[in-house]
Design an enzyme around this catalytic site. Sequence first.
Site, PDB file in Angstrom:
ATOM      1  N   THR A 234      99.771  42.956 105.938  1.00 54.26           N
ATOM      2  CA  THR A 234      98.906  42.769 107.100  1.00 54.26           C
ATOM      3  C   THR A 234      98.983  41.358 107.657  1.00 54.26           C
ATOM      4  OG1 THR A 234      97.074  42.259 105.593  1.00 54.26           O
ATOM      5  CG2 THR A 234      97.288  44.549 106.344  1.00 54.26           C
ATOM      6  N   THR A 237      98.600  40.457 111.599  1.00 57.56           N
ATOM      7  CA  THR A 237      98.131  41.641 112.329  1.00 57.56           C
ATOM      8  C   THR A 237      97.378  41.255 113.589  1.00 57.56           C
ATOM      9  OG1 THR A 237      97.945  42.851 110.248  1.00 57.56           O
ATOM     10  CG2 THR A 237      96.815  43.770 112.137  1.00 57.56           C
TER      11      THR A 237
END
Length: 516
Positions: A234, A237
């Site tokens: 992530t 992100t």
Amino acid sequence: MPDDARGAAPASPTADISAPAPGRVAGRPPRVLSIAGTDPTGGAGVHADLKAFAACGAYGMAAVTVLVAQNTVGVRDLHVPPAAFLRAQLDAVSDDVAVDAVKLGMLYSAELIGVVSDWLAEVDPPVVVLDPVMVATSGDRLLDAAAERALAGLLDRVHLVTPNVPELAVLAGAEPAGDSAGLLEQARAVAARHDVAVLAKGGHLPGAEVLDALVSPDGSVAEFTAARVDTTCTHGTGCSLSAAIAALWPRTGDPAAAVRRAKRWLTESLTHADELAVGRGHGPVHHFAGMWARGLEPTRPLDLMDSWWAGIAGIREAIDELPFLHGLAAGDLAAEDFGWYLAQDALYLNGYARALAATAAKAPTQAEQMFWARSAHDAIAVEMDLHRSFIGEAAGAAAPEPSAVTRAYVDHLLAAAVHGTYGEAVAAVLPCFWLYQDTGSRLVDRAHEGHPYREWLETYADEEFADATREAIRICAEAAAAATPAERAAMETAFRLSSRHELEFFAEPVRRHDRG
């Protein structure tokens, strides 16, 4: 704050995307500028922004605020160039390039935020998206109090801000929201206070689905839900989503449409992020997952067909040099050889029609099904009528056995159409259109009045067959563009094999004499 302080006000999230709106770009890619820090591992900051811009169809530019020594595990060090150098970067861009959208990321200090704010006031970009990099994943605040106040003031100069739960809490001056109702309440407060659209991201909230809410200054809300992707990759992100929105807003003219498309892209990028296997910590999202999955061919589909056509240049030249073609063009081809060719061609057309019918059965759209089915019908009904006009009705009743060349060609077409993918089937039958149309259109120009084979040549050179050939090329190009690299390679192999069979088929009527 009045609209003229930061450009046109953002379109309502529920606006009609067909209506004129700020930042609408037609006929060219949007030119989007990232103003943010760096990430030498490529997962966040301007490195991620440039990838997101490219993935979403925009031309990306970048002005660096902070040089960060970081990787997927954490930040090791950073260097802040003088504020005057950031302003020099920004002026270098805007003095030369019309900027359609700006994405703001890590701005680091009150001084740098002031530089960006002044530049925005002077240049007045039509779309400005702010990703407020304020709170680390650990929960630590990344900005000092002065920088936080400056960033809050910057909201008055942007069109959309994209905070996560802890960042929204800082902007709202509250504790982090624990549920979607609290998230919406804080987003409405920030949107009304700063007259800015707020995309409140609910990724920190519990639940199998992630709710993001686009809140307008008037309090209206557009909600977006997506399944939570089970991945630790992530890193970047927030950078990537805000960059995607900045790239897509000028294309759509509407923030809600841009957010919707950006979230679909990010979900795909997160779903395939593990495939990258970058770093030992929280890896980056896979910005180009969809593009790579749909093939790495860097050219447009029709350019790819041009490449395939160029790839069989040797075969096409060999066809042009065949005695059969020379005799056909001059009109002095022996009637026996032409009759033998037509008899074999009639046998070939039967198998070819079956291959077209099998291709139609695999077609993904009704339009393509109808095209291949109509082509199969024409191969039998129209072409066979033409053959009978030359070789007589009796020829069909007493057809000869197919030659080894005819049998091999038909076997190849049927194998591709029945056992191959749709792409292989289309690629295999394409030379049956393309080579015949190309050869016929050139030979007919040399067929004088009274030429014994002119009627046959005109059939393959007429505009209706040219239209069918163009459609077959287009369908094959689209299939190749959507295929994986391995599938595309198999398609090109099928195309080349059919082209080679065409050469052998044209050569056989005269060459058979050499075998006695």
